[in-house]
Scaffold this motif. Structure first.
Motif, mmCIF file in Angstrom:
data_model
loop_
_atom_site.group_PDB
_atom_site.id
_atom_site.type_symbol
_atom_site.label_atom_id
_atom_site.label_comp_id
_atom_site.label_asym_id
_atom_site.label_seq_id
_atom_site.Cartn_x
_atom_site.Cartn_y
_atom_site.Cartn_z
ATOM 1 N N ARG A 147 -4.903 4.890 -7.964
ATOM 2 C CA ARG A 147 -4.361 3.728 -7.264
ATOM 3 C C ARG A 147 -3.225 4.217 -6.558
ATOM 4 N N TRP A 229 -4.270 -0.231 -2.032
ATOM 5 C CA TRP A 229 -3.622 -1.598 -1.547
ATOM 6 C C TRP A 229 -2.981 -1.280 -0.211
ATOM 7 N N ALA A 248 -5.931 -1.531 7.302
ATOM 8 C CA ALA A 248 -6.749 -2.152 6.324
ATOM 9 C C ALA A 248 -8.282 -2.156 6.289
ATOM 10 N N ASN A 253 -13.370 -2.166 0.835
ATOM 11 C CA ASN A 253 -12.952 -2.688 -0.217
ATOM 12 C C ASN A 253 -11.469 -2.226 -0.843
ATOM 13 N N SER A 254 -10.626 -1.709 0.197
ATOM 14 C CA SER A 254 -9.230 -1.932 -0.275
ATOM 15 C C SER A 254 -8.598 -3.110 -0.038
ATOM 16 N N SER A 255 -7.624 -3.260 -0.353
ATOM 17 C CA SER A 255 -6.899 -4.589 -0.595
ATOM 18 C C SER A 255 -5.724 -4.614 0.473
ATOM 19 N N TYR A 256 -5.386 -5.891 1.121
ATOM 20 C CA TYR A 256 -4.457 -5.936 2.061
ATOM 21 C C TYR A 256 -3.411 -7.064 1.701
ATOM 22 N N LEU A 257 -2.195 -6.675 1.374
ATOM 23 C CA LEU A 257 -1.068 -7.795 1.044
ATOM 24 C C LEU A 257 -0.104 -7.814 2.296
ATOM 25 N N ASP A 284 -4.613 -4.687 -11.389
ATOM 26 C CA ASP A 284 -5.685 -4.576 -10.846
ATOM 27 C C ASP A 284 -6.724 -3.891 -11.632
#
Length: 295
Positions: A147, A229, A248, A253-257, A284
């Motif tokens: 990750r 992420w 992003a 299926n990556s995550s964006y914060l 996660d």
């Protein structure tokens, strides 16, 4: 903190690693002949690997050093194996190859993992360290990443406004401070030679698009896919805000914060929020749920 000061507009002192607490430290030499300094903190590496767990690799920003991640080491070490390293020419690492490219640097980081016999890591990175995380994804080292918490990076050097960024007061202070720190660890060497080598790479790389990462396994489609992420701060002036909107979309299926109350150096400016987000990132997981409908 004065009432009229916001977290993203302060520049705390550089934290320092407590090397007396390191399980091991020193230079390792990769197959490419590059020597990089590393240290390991927290749970012994052998114990983590025997348990089938993944150690954490902290990656520092450009022209700084692993000392800048000292707060994260202190926070994570009680429950994790934490590896830090200094990029070539940074901190305690010598500058063995000055013809830099992100592909070679990705190989160097993987080379350290080879020496340590670590198959996969969880990367937590900021700025140039995140460029290295993305480089490992781009240049066939994605299988080494369980990750990646990718805080603040660039996808295309041509879309960065370096002149505008250098007018930010904290950027000037950052380069002045890191120069002083670098000269302490590299006596007799020339800062301009070191910085110039990195600047040469920064004026030609990277140029990344979604096509660059098409080979990366997709979360939800492959058990070998890394959890990625893409993270930015809502007040990070150092990186154009649209950069992370693009990135992003690079890996499905990556995550964006977008981290609240956060600047480019939020890991030392507002570490409480930063560490809470890291906890969420480490928690996660890929979970398959079976939902039973009742009639």
């Amino acid at each position: 903190m004065p009432q009229d000061t916001v977290p993203w507009d302060i520049f705390p002192p550089t934290p320092k690693l407590d090397l007396s607490e390191a399980e091991q430290q020193g230079l390792v030499k990769t197959k490419r002949g590059i020597r990089l300094w590393h240290a390991i903190f927290g749970i012994p590496l052998e114990k983590t690997l025997r348990a089938g767990r993944v150690p954490i690799l902290l990656m520092h920003g450009g022209v700084s050093s692993s000392d800048w991640n000292a707060l994260q080491v202190k926070y994570l070490a009680p429950n994790h194996t934490v590896i830090v390293l200094d990029l070539p020419g940074h901190g305690r690492s010598p500058f063995d190859d000055r013809e830099l490219s992100y592909e070679k640097l990705a190989s160097d980081v993987a080379g350290v993992l080879d020496v340590l016999k670590v198959p996969k890591v969880a990367i937590i990175s900021w700025s140039e360290g995140t460029m290295l995380a993305w480089s490992m994804l781009a240049y066939d080292q994605h299988h080494r990443i369980d990750r990646a918490f990718c805080y603040s990076a660039l996808d295309d050097y041509r879309k960065a406004d370096a002149e505008k960024v250098m007018q930010i007061w904290m950027v000037g202070e950052y380069f002045a401070r890191t120069r002083r720190e670098w000269e302490e660890t590299h006596p007799g060497q020339k800062w301009d030679d070191f910085l110039g080598a990195w600047m040469t790479m920064w004026t030609r790389e990277p140029i990344w698009t979604a096509e660059t990462f098409k080979h990366v396994p997709v979360r939800g489609e492959s058990k070998d896919a890394p959890i990625v992420w893409i993270v930015t701060g809502d007040h990070d002036e150092w990186i154009p805000p649209e950069t992370h909107d693009r990135m992003a979309k690079f890996i499905p299926n990556s995550s964006y914060l977008k981290m609240p109350s956060a600047g480019h150096l939020t890991f030392i400016q507002n570490p409480g929020i930063y560490h809470r987000m890291i906890d969420c990132f480490l928690e996660d997981a890929n979970v398959v749920s079976t939902l039973k409908a009742s009639l």
